[in-house]
Structure formats: structure tokens, C-alpha cells
Design an enzyme around this catalytic site. Structure first.
Site, PDB file in Angstrom:
ATOM      1  NE  ARG A 120      34.424 -44.758  36.521  1.00 24.11           N
ATOM      2  CZ  ARG A 120      35.010 -45.162  35.611  1.00 24.11           C
ATOM      3  NH1 ARG A 120      35.758 -46.579  35.948  1.00 24.11           N
ATOM      4  NH2 ARG A 120      34.472 -45.257  34.374  1.00 24.11           N
ATOM      5  CG  ASP A 142      37.540 -47.378  42.601  1.00 23.30           C
ATOM      6  OD1 ASP A 142      36.644 -48.164  42.199  1.00 23.30           O
ATOM      7  OD2 ASP A 142      38.439 -47.849  42.204  1.00 23.30           O
ATOM      8  CE  LYS A 184      18.650 -53.687  29.890  1.00 19.98           C
ATOM      9  NZ  LYS A 184      18.614 -52.768  29.076  1.00 19.98           N
ATOM     10  CG  HIS A 194      12.919 -47.925  31.223  1.00 21.66           C
ATOM     11  ND1 HIS A 194      13.563 -48.454  30.627  1.00 21.66           N
ATOM     12  CD2 HIS A 194      12.262 -47.198  30.219  1.00 21.66           C
ATOM     13  CE1 HIS A 194      13.578 -48.407  29.825  1.00 21.66           C
ATOM     14  NE2 HIS A 194      12.866 -47.379  29.120  1.00 21.66           N
ATOM     15  CE  LYS A 231       9.209 -46.836  28.446  1.00 18.51           C
ATOM     16  NZ  LYS A 231       9.925 -46.086  26.748  1.00 18.51           N
ATOM     17  CD  GLU A 259      15.649 -49.498  21.021  1.00 15.63           C
ATOM     18  OE1 GLU A 259      15.652 -47.840  21.248  1.00 15.63           O
ATOM     19  OE2 GLU A 259      16.034 -49.633  21.018  1.00 15.63           O
ATOM     20  CG  ASP A 293      19.599 -53.484  25.881  1.00 15.05           C
ATOM     21  OD1 ASP A 293      20.447 -53.657  26.344  1.00 15.05           O
ATOM     22  OD2 ASP A 293      19.026 -52.971  24.523  1.00 15.05           O
ATOM     23  CG  HIS A 353      12.839 -53.115  28.407  1.00  7.82           C
ATOM     24  ND1 HIS A 353      12.755 -52.534  30.158  1.00  7.82           N
ATOM     25  CD2 HIS A 353      13.633 -52.629  28.136  1.00  7.82           C
ATOM     26  CE1 HIS A 353      13.567 -52.523  29.987  1.00  7.82           C
ATOM     27  NE2 HIS A 353      13.944 -51.637  28.381  1.00  7.82           N
ATOM     28  CE  LYS A 361      19.509 -50.820  20.451  1.00 11.70           C
ATOM     29  NZ  LYS A 361      18.386 -50.002  21.448  1.00 11.70           N
TER      30      LYS A 361
HETATM   31  C1  BG6 Z   1      17.145 -50.179  27.600  1.00  5.35           C
HETATM   32  C2  BG6 Z   1      17.193 -50.409  26.199  1.00  5.35           C
HETATM   33  O1  BG6 Z   1      16.522 -50.839  28.553  1.00  5.35           O
HETATM   34  O2  BG6 Z   1      15.958 -49.364  27.106  1.00  5.35           O
HETATM   35  C3  BG6 Z   1      17.843 -49.434  25.074  1.00  5.35           C
HETATM   36  O3  BG6 Z   1      19.038 -50.844  27.026  1.00  5.35           O
HETATM   37  C4  BG6 Z   1      16.847 -49.521  24.841  1.00  5.35           C
HETATM   38  O4  BG6 Z   1      19.022 -50.327  23.833  1.00  5.35           O
HETATM   39  C5  BG6 Z   1      16.351 -48.716  25.540  1.00  5.35           C
HETATM   40  O5  BG6 Z   1      17.381 -47.925  23.831  1.00  5.35           O
HETATM   41  C6  BG6 Z   1      14.146 -47.789  25.706  1.00  5.35           C
HETATM   42  O6  BG6 Z   1      13.517 -47.512  26.273  1.00  5.35           O
HETATM   43  P1  BG6 Z   1      12.657 -46.543  26.026  1.00  5.35           P
HETATM   44  O7  BG6 Z   1      11.706 -46.264  26.742  1.00  5.35           O
HETATM   45  O8  BG6 Z   1      13.057 -45.511  24.744  1.00  5.35           O
HETATM   46  O9  BG6 Z   1      11.230 -47.841  24.849  1.00  5.35           O
END
Ligand code: BG6
Length: 473
Positions: free
Chosen positions: A43, A83, A136, A166, A170, A204, A223, A228, A322
Site C-alpha cells: 500500500r 489498493d 493463514k 508454515h 519445517k 513460545e 491463531d 499448526h 505465549k
Molecule cells: C504464527 C502465529 O502462525 O506462528 C504466531 O500467528 C506464532 O502467533 C508463530 O508466533 C509461531 O511460528 P514459529 O515458526 O515461530 O513456531
């Protein structure tokens, strides 16, 4: 391999932190086609030079070995300020790139998927064999995910839609499949008869940090668990696919997700805990708690049940949070005790069950807990002790960023590590049941100090991760 990448959300956090660095590494290692070009869309109002200068400041890691690749990436970028709600503007600016098959990567909030698709379609950028990659979250519940999937399908076929999780990119996550299906030893006992419980933990140390707006609408359940953690669960629990092609693997994952028993309000108290971090100390630093007008959890512990032949009665405990004391992604598979105990020492109740502990992050290690008398004196050979078979690779292999693998697969057209529409929907169906159960039961969000392993009431969900004195096992 396609050689045009259109990256939407090019000035966003994900692009700076992972997507451009991944492209840099791939170019450095000569894994991308000669004519590879990047069309960056954001943007902010930059021209090509302005964007390149801005990006250089963000992805230059100071490593001299990457200097040449850095200039190579920057030189391949054309930047367009747009946009994404304006389909005509997208078509006018980007139609020129429809001269070659492309991959359009939407690293944008989901409310932009539909208008962006309209613009891309008008520009001719979704014609076969061009592809679309999406980040996502795919919606925030089943209804919105279905709506997004329907909109996407109106523009292109599922075989050209690549939904990213993602975690699937890994290498240690792919190793779960390698371990399971490459070893008779494990596959033979991989079921309720021999396995007592499975723990999946993603802890985390990071907090919500700067993503408050997004996070307040999602919370840990949407989230992390929806995507994941349920993907990890599906890889651990699925039936052996007939082959590793994309649909064979995704068919099996979907079956597991569909077999998850919906949570009811009556189960919520027993099978879940929600928490939110308050002020505390992480890695020796004082950090502030997460506060937002919307009540949302930053920690969740769940007991999930897979109602099928293989897993009947085996709890899958999922925990993510977290601001935990340590970063740890791990899977712990605990086996049932032996059927008959022959030994006097230790007594049966003090014998440790076999346990396979697979640590995926930050270090990759695999440990198998066994009982044996190796360390006992010769004349006391029947005195058993817990032993650990440690399969740590030394040095730990240096892994690529997950996005490097996913980027290559999307450019090549391999969907195996991407999530199919029906998997996303099956995952949301279960997540909706949890969130409805919480609403109906009025499940509270309990505070925990940053730097702790979540609310005290979550302890029964973590027996194989945290020991009684609060230390990690
Ligand atoms: C993301 C989440 O998809 O994955 C985040 O939105 C999270 O909140 C992250 O911190 C964790 O990914 P990784 O690869 O650091 O374990």
C-alpha cells in the site's frame, strides 16, 4: 518451474522477516530460474528504487556471503503501490505480467482475498497454469472459511490453490512422517493398544508484541491450534497414505480431522483451560501482560479425542502459550505400561513407561525412554532404571527457513505441503465446537504470570512436559 512471483503485502511483517530473506537464500543457492522476477505489491507509495532501498535496510543481515544475492533479489523486483480493494487498478497495473505463468502470493488479511482475486482474474493472472498462494488465517470460523474457499474456487481450480501452513514447511515436522512410516518399529505400535497418550506442545517465549489488533480477534485457539497444532496432530494420527502425492496425504489428514470429537459445554471444564499472560519475567526481562478490551486467550490447553479405530480412548493433549519460560515445540508419545511386571525393584508403580519425545524446536532431538538394568551392579541385574536412548544429531543440522521450501514447492506446483479446502474446513468445524462450548459453559480466561507454564489449572494437561516442581522434563 514458474518464474514470476507476485507478492502482495510486500511491506508487511511476514514479507520482511521471512519471504524476502527466503528468496534471497534461494537465489544465492541458485535454486530459482534464471529469468525469475518478483512483482512486489504494497500500500505504501514507493517507486522501484524507493522500495528497494527500504527493503535493503530490512533484509541486509550484514553477512558478506549474502551481499551479491541481496543485490540480485533487489534488482529483480518491480514495485507497485496498490489498493487491493480496487480490482480495476490491479488489472491495469499488473496485466502486463500475465505474459508468463505466475504465482500470486497473498500475504494479506483474509478480507482482501476476495477483492484481490477479482483483480488478479481481471488481469489474467489466474489463468491456468498460474497459481495462488494464501497465508493463514483462512477465515475465523467455519462459515467464513467456506465463504473464502467458495470465492477462491470461483476464480481458479483447487489444484492451483496453495494454502500455507508454515509448520508443514519445517524439516523437523516432515521428519515426523519419515519416522512414522520409515520404521516398522514405530508403525507396529502406533495405536490405542500400545499408546496411552500423545502430547503436542508449542510453547513460545514471545508475546503478542505489536499484533494486538489481529490477535484480539483470534486468540491462541484460532491463531495456533486451528492450523499448526491440528496439522501436527493429523500427521501423527493419520493412516499410512498409499503414496506421498498431495491428495493421498491430504485425504488421510482430512479423515483424522473429521474424526475429532466435537467438544460440548459439558466437556469444556474437564477438557480445556484458557489463560492470558499478565506482567512477569521472561528470559530475565520484565514484560508487560497482554491487555485488550476483547477477552481473548494467549494460552490454551485441550484434551482432544479422535473417534476412530486406531485412536479410540487415547487423549491427545494440546498445549500452546505465549510468554512461556522456554521456547519448545515437541511431541511426546507415551506408551502403555507392560502387561505384567516381573521385577521387585523398582515396584511396578515406579517404573517409567516407554516414551518417545520428539523435540522439533528450537533444537531437534529424539529421545526414547526405556527401562533397563545397564547401570545396575552385575549382581543386581534385575534392578531396573529409566534409560534414555538419545538420537540427537550433532551438530544439529542447519535448517532452511520453512518458507524456502514452500516457495519452491509453490513455484514447482507440488501441493503436498499445502492445506486443502476440506482440511481447513474440518479443522474449523472442531475449533468452532470448542469456541461454542466455551461460550455456553462460560469457560473463564485465567491469568498467569508471563514466564510461567500457564494457569495452575493447566498442570494436568502437561504431565509429560513439566514435572511436579515446575521444571521442564
Ligand atoms: C504464527 C502465529 O502462525 O506462528 C504466531 O500467528 C506464532 O502467533 C508463530 O508466533 C509461531 O511460528 P514459529 O515458526 O515461530 O513456531
Amino acid at each position: 518451474m514458474h518464474d514470476t512471483l507476485l507478492l502482495f503485502g510486500a511491506t508487511g511483517d511476514l514479507a520482511q522477516r521471512y519471504l524476502f530473506p527466503s528468496l534471497l537464500h534461494l537465489l544465492r543457492d541458485r535454486l530459482l530460474p534464471e529469468r525469475f522476477r518478483i512483482v512486489a505489491v504494497g500500500r505504501t507509495d514507493y517507486d522501484d528504487t524507493g522500495f528497494r532501498d527500504w527493503l535493503r535496510g530490512r533484509i541486509d543481515d550484514g553477512d558478506a556471503r549474502n551481499r551479491e544475492a541481496l543485490e540480485d533479489v533487489l534488482g529483480r523486483i518491480r514495485y507497485h503501490p496498490l489498493d487491493l480493494r480496487d480490482a480495476d487498478a490491479i488489472a491495469a497495473a499488473l496485466a502486463r505480467y500475465a505474459d508468463r505463468p505466475s504465482v500470486s502470493y497473498l500475504s494479506t488479511p483474509p478480507d482482501l482475498f476476495a477483492p484481490a482475486c477479482r483483480g488478479l482474474k481481471a488481469a489474467g493472472l489466474l489463468e491456468d497454469p498460474s497459481r495462488l498462494v494464501l497465508e493463514k488465517p483462512i477465515g475465523h470460523d467455519l462459515a467464513s472459511a467456506r465463504e473464502i474457499n467458495a470465492t477462491l474456487k470461483a476464480s481458479l481450480d483447487e489444484s492451483r490453490i496453495f494454502r500455507i501452513d508454515h509448520y508443514l514447511g519445517k524439516a523437523p515436522v516432515q521428519n515426523l512422517l519419515a519416522l512414522r512410516f520409515g520404521n516398522t518399529l514405530l508403525e507396529a505400535v502406533w495405536q490405542h493398544r500400545w499408546i496411552e497418550s500423545v502430547d503436542i506442545v508449542v510453547a513460545e517465549t514471545a508475546g503478542v508484541d505489536g499484533r494486538e489488533g489481529y490477535y484480539a480477534g483470534y486468540g491462541a485457539l484460532r491463531d495456533m491450534v486451528q492450523n499448526h497444532m491440528l496439522q501436527l496432530l493429523a500427521l501423527i494420527a493419520m493412516e499410512p497414505p498409499a503414496s506421498l502425492d498431495a491428495d493421498s496425504v491430504r485425504d488421510e489428514k482430512r479423515k483424522v480431522l473429521r474424526a475429532l470429537r466435537p467438544m460440548t459445554a459439558a466437556d469444556a471444564g474437564r477438557d480445556s483451560v484458557r489463560g492470558r499472560y499478565g506482567d512477569g519475567v521472561v528470559d530475565g526481562e520484565a514484560v508487560k501482560g497482554f491487555r485488550h478490551e476483547r477477552e481473548v486467550e494467549t494460552f490454551v490447553a485441550l484434551r482432544a479425542w479422535i473417534d476412530n479405530w486406531r485412536w479410540a480412548g487415547v487423549p491427545f493433549r494440546l498445549m500452546t502459550g505465549k510468554r512461556m519460560p522456554a521456547r519448545a515445540t515437541e511431541v511426546v508419545v507415551s506408551f502403555r505400561p507392560v502387561s505384567h511386571w516381573l521385577f521387585e525393584r523398582p515396584s511396578r508403580d515406579r517404573a517409567a513407561p516407554n516414551r518417545l519425545r520428539m523435540r522439533l524446536q528450537p533444537q531437534e532431538t529424539i529421545e526414547l525412554g526405556l527401562m533397563g538394568s545397564l547401570a545396575a551392579p552385575e549382581w543386581g541385574a534385575t534392578e531396573l532404571q529409566p534409560m534414555s536412548l538419545d538420537l540427537t544429531m550433532s551438530p544439529t543440522p542447519k535448517r532452511r527457513i520453512a518458507y524456502e521450501r514452500l516457495m519452491i514447492d509453490a513455484l514447482k506446483g507440488d501441493q503436498t505441503l499445502f492445506v486443502r479446502d476440506d482440511e481447513v474446513e474440518a479443522a474449523w468445524r472442531w475449533i468452532d465446537s470448542v469456541s461454542d462450548a466455551w461460550a455456553e459453559a462460560g469457560t473463564p480466561i485465567e491469568d498467569y504470570p508471563a514466564g510461567s507454564w500457564g494457569p495452575a489449572s493447566a498442570a494436568p494437561f502437561l504431565p509429560n512436559v513439566i514435572s511436579g516442581n515446575g521444571k521442564r522434563r
